[in-house]
Design an enzyme around this catalytic site. Structure first.
Site, PDB file in Angstrom:
ATOM      1  N   CYS A   1      19.228 -60.445 -82.918  1.00  0.00           N
ATOM      2  CA  CYS A   1      17.907 -60.783 -82.392  1.00  0.00           C
ATOM      3  C   CYS A   1      17.521 -62.257 -82.626  1.00  0.00           C
ATOM      4  O   CYS A   1      18.130 -63.142 -82.046  1.00  0.00           O
ATOM      5  CB  CYS A   1      16.888 -59.814 -82.956  1.00  0.00           C
ATOM      6  SG  CYS A   1      15.502 -59.554 -81.849  1.00  0.00           S
TER       7      CYS A   1
ATOM      8  N   HIS B   1      18.655 -54.491 -83.178  1.00  0.00           N
ATOM      9  CA  HIS B   1      18.746 -54.300 -84.629  1.00  0.00           C
ATOM     10  C   HIS B   1      19.560 -53.052 -84.955  1.00  0.00           C
ATOM     11  O   HIS B   1      19.015 -51.950 -84.944  1.00  0.00           O
ATOM     12  CB  HIS B   1      17.341 -54.130 -85.216  1.00  0.00           C
ATOM     13  CG  HIS B   1      16.511 -55.359 -85.114  1.00  0.00           C
ATOM     14  ND1 HIS B   1      16.370 -56.251 -86.150  1.00  0.00           N
ATOM     15  CD2 HIS B   1      15.788 -55.859 -84.088  1.00  0.00           C
ATOM     16  CE1 HIS B   1      15.582 -57.241 -85.771  1.00  0.00           C
ATOM     17  NE2 HIS B   1      15.220 -57.038 -84.523  1.00  0.00           N
TER      18      HIS B   1
ATOM     19  N   GLU C   1      20.725 -52.630 -87.949  1.00  0.00           N
ATOM     20  CA  GLU C   1      20.467 -52.396 -89.383  1.00  0.00           C
ATOM     21  C   GLU C   1      19.258 -51.496 -89.620  1.00  0.00           C
ATOM     22  O   GLU C   1      19.066 -50.990 -90.721  1.00  0.00           O
ATOM     23  CB  GLU C   1      20.301 -53.739 -90.123  1.00  0.00           C
ATOM     24  CG  GLU C   1      18.939 -54.414 -90.001  1.00  0.00           C
ATOM     25  CD  GLU C   1      18.686 -55.069 -88.644  1.00  0.00           C
ATOM     26  OE1 GLU C   1      19.560 -54.988 -87.760  1.00  0.00           O
ATOM     27  OE2 GLU C   1      17.600 -55.649 -88.463  1.00  0.00           O
TER      28      GLU C   1
HETATM   29  N1  GLN Z   1      10.815 -62.345 -80.402  1.00  0.00           N
HETATM   30  C1  GLN Z   1      11.417 -62.906 -81.586  1.00  0.00           C
HETATM   31  C2  GLN Z   1      11.723 -64.384 -81.402  1.00  0.00           C
HETATM   32  O1  GLN Z   1      11.602 -64.893 -80.345  1.00  0.00           O
HETATM   33  C3  GLN Z   1      12.680 -62.169 -81.951  1.00  0.00           C
HETATM   34  C4  GLN Z   1      12.374 -60.763 -82.370  1.00  0.00           C
HETATM   35  C5  GLN Z   1      13.305 -60.168 -83.364  1.00  0.00           C
HETATM   36  O2  GLN Z   1      14.095 -60.852 -84.020  1.00  0.00           O
HETATM   37  N2  GLN Z   1      13.197 -58.881 -83.551  1.00  0.00           N
HETATM   38  O3  GLN Z   1      12.091 -65.032 -82.336  1.00  0.00           O
END
Ligand code: GLN
Length: 189
Positions: A77, A169, A171
């Site tokens: 992410c 995610h 995890e």
């Molecule tokens: N929307 C977040 C960002 O732009 C990322 C979200 C996440 O890591 N769950 O950094």
């Protein structure tokens, strides 16, 4: 020794997964903590905040250097947002080590967070439960970048050389399969 980037976000859950797998790890906040690592996990969270903290701790250049010289990385992410050479929606600075374009917050407010079961065919994984939390998606990549997985049509996981980046995610789900597959794939266990 696996490092878990611990500037902000969901790093503790990654630590727990590594504990379950019996893999030694340490949290990384400062440049000297990068020394001697065999691999690095970059968690999700808020990429803008991580960038600020990485700049504050003078971590950007040492981190970039380690990754460019071959440190295996598994990013989830926001971690993936930090890696990509182009960041959209909105755009921001990055490490620029992965030749791909990522669009932040790609699922709008109605589907901000959701659970899905995904296949990671190149790794032989099926129906892996994962969470998407204000997730990004990859919208372009160089031809050498391998697509690892998709959600509907969206590219949600890629691999390029020693860099693995996913938009979700693993995890947060109650399993260790994805981390275990990454560790095996990079010959870290
Ligand atoms: N929307 C977040 C960002 O732009 C990322 C979200 C996440 O890591 N769950 O950094």
């Amino acid at each position: 020794m696996i490092g878990v980037l611990a500037l902000q976000g969901g790093y503790e859950r990654h630590g727990k997964v590594l504990e379950k797998l019996g893999v030694a790890y340490r949290y990384v906040k400062l440049p000297h903590q990068l020394e001697g690592l065999d691999g690095l996990i970059m968690p999700g969270g808020e990429s803008t905040t991580m960038l600020k903290l990485a700049n504050t701790f003078s971590l950007m250049e040492p981190l970039r250097a380690c990754i460019q010289t071959g440190l295996p990385v598994f990013a989830t992410c926001a971690g993936s947002i930090l890696l990509c050479d182009t960041v959209l929606h909105p755009s921001q600075q990055s490490l620029g080590v992965l030749p791909a374009t990522i669009e932040r917050n790609a699922y709008g407010s109605q589907r901000e967070s959701f659970y899905a079961e995904i296949d990671v065919e190149p790794w032989g994984l099926e129906q892996v439960g994962v969470y998407f939390i204000r997730a990004p998606r990859f919208v372009a990549h160089e031809p050498q970048v391998q697509v690892l997985c998709r959600f509907n049509q969206d590219i949600i996981g890629v691999q390029w050389r020693h860099i693995t980046a996913v938009t979700f995610h693993p995890e947060l789900a109650d399993h260790t399969v994805m981390h275990r597959a990454w560790l095996h794939q990079q010959a870290l266990v």
